[in-house]
Design a protein around this motif. Structure first.
Motif, PDB file in Angstrom:
ATOM      1  N   TYR A   4       0.805  -1.152   0.102  1.00 18.94           N
ATOM      2  CA  TYR A   4       0.114  -0.001   0.057  1.00 18.94           C
ATOM      3  C   TYR A   4       0.805   1.337   0.023  1.00 18.94           C
ATOM      4  N   ARG A   5       0.430   2.405  -0.484  1.00 21.31           N
ATOM      5  CA  ARG A   5       0.937   3.650  -0.429  1.00 21.31           C
ATOM      6  C   ARG A   5       0.087   4.857  -0.011  1.00 21.31           C
ATOM      7  N   LEU A   6       0.154   5.180   1.267  1.00 24.92           N
ATOM      8  CA  LEU A   6      -0.419   6.217   1.890  1.00 24.92           C
ATOM      9  C   LEU A   6      -0.054   7.737   1.363  1.00 24.92           C
ATOM     10  N   LEU A   7      -0.733   8.919   1.279  1.00 22.92           N
ATOM     11  CA  LEU A   7      -0.517   9.932   0.587  1.00 22.92           C
ATOM     12  C   LEU A   7      -1.494  10.841   1.416  1.00 22.92           C
ATOM     13  N   ALA A   8      -0.594  12.054   2.099  1.00 21.15           N
ATOM     14  CA  ALA A   8      -1.228  12.895   2.243  1.00 21.15           C
ATOM     15  C   ALA A   8      -0.521  14.475   1.852  1.00 21.15           C
ATOM     16  N   GLU A   9      -1.450  15.344   1.534  1.00 21.83           N
ATOM     17  CA  GLU A   9      -1.059  16.654   1.223  1.00 21.83           C
ATOM     18  C   GLU A   9      -1.376  17.538   1.954  1.00 21.83           C
ATOM     19  N   VAL A  10      -0.433  18.286   2.733  1.00 23.53           N
ATOM     20  CA  VAL A  10      -0.512  19.036   4.005  1.00 23.53           C
ATOM     21  C   VAL A  10       0.289  20.449   3.837  1.00 23.53           C
ATOM     22  N   GLU A  11      -0.042  21.639   4.033  1.00 18.60           N
ATOM     23  CA  GLU A  11       0.541  22.805   3.954  1.00 18.60           C
ATOM     24  C   GLU A  11       1.069  23.296   5.561  1.00 18.60           C
ATOM     25  N   GLY A  12       2.068  23.465   5.678  1.00 20.40           N
ATOM     26  CA  GLY A  12       2.566  24.084   7.086  1.00 20.40           C
ATOM     27  C   GLY A  12       2.853  23.018   8.046  1.00 20.40           C
ATOM     28  N   ALA A  13       2.961  21.707   7.784  1.00 19.30           N
ATOM     29  CA  ALA A  13       3.312  20.835   8.912  1.00 19.30           C
ATOM     30  C   ALA A  13       4.760  20.609   8.996  1.00 19.30           C
ATOM     31  N   ASP A  14       5.043  20.735  10.291  1.00 18.82           N
ATOM     32  CA  ASP A  14       6.212  20.112  10.626  1.00 18.82           C
ATOM     33  C   ASP A  14       6.873  18.661  10.263  1.00 18.82           C
ATOM     34  N   GLU A  15       5.579  17.833  10.578  1.00 20.08           N
ATOM     35  CA  GLU A  15       5.660  16.325  10.570  1.00 20.08           C
ATOM     36  C   GLU A  15       4.201  15.949  10.141  1.00 20.08           C
ATOM     37  N   VAL A  16       4.350  15.009   9.587  1.00 18.69           N
ATOM     38  CA  VAL A  16       3.067  13.902   9.269  1.00 18.69           C
ATOM     39  C   VAL A  16       3.359  12.813   9.712  1.00 18.69           C
ATOM     40  N   TYR A  17       2.676  11.864  10.017  1.00 22.61           N
ATOM     41  CA  TYR A  17       2.850  10.598  10.506  1.00 22.61           C
ATOM     42  C   TYR A  17       1.582   9.816  10.316  1.00 22.61           C
TER      43      TYR A  17
END
Length: 102
Positions: free
Chosen positions: A3-16
């Motif tokens: 699987y491949r998970l993708l998130a598009e987030v502006e202004g994040a220091d970290e995404v987990y």
């Protein structure tokens, strides 16, 4: 199954990325075990700092919903469920559930 998970987030220091079992609520205080595995690091596709992706391999374990948690100086934000994987042999679901699992 991969699987491949993708998130598009502006202004994040970290995404987990984390997972929770159906019937549970997401638990932000639980260790984000998906992103902490050395062999499945979070990456930025195309070098875009707003894109956060994780590629992993399912071990055929339990049914789970996957979500993203974005972190910056203002706190944490949880995404909607990004992906649901279920184990038709051991997760309490069968092939008919694939059509409409929830």
């Amino acid at each position: 199954m991969n699987y491949r998970l993708l998130a598009e987030v502006e202004g994040a220091d970290e995404v987990y990325f984390q997972a929770f079992e159906p019937g549970e609520a997401p638990d932000l205080d639980r260790d984000g075990y998906l992103h902490s595995r050395e062999y499945s690091p979070v990456e930025h596709p195309g070098g875009d700092p707003n894109l956060w992706a994780l590629t992993g391999t399912s071990n055929g374990g339990r049914t789970a919903g996957f979500y993203a948690v974005a972190v910056n100086e203002h706190g944490r934000t949880v995404s909607p469920v990004l992906f649901v994987a279920w184990n038709t042999e051991g997760g309490g679901y069968d092939d008919w559930d694939v059509k409409d699992p929830y």
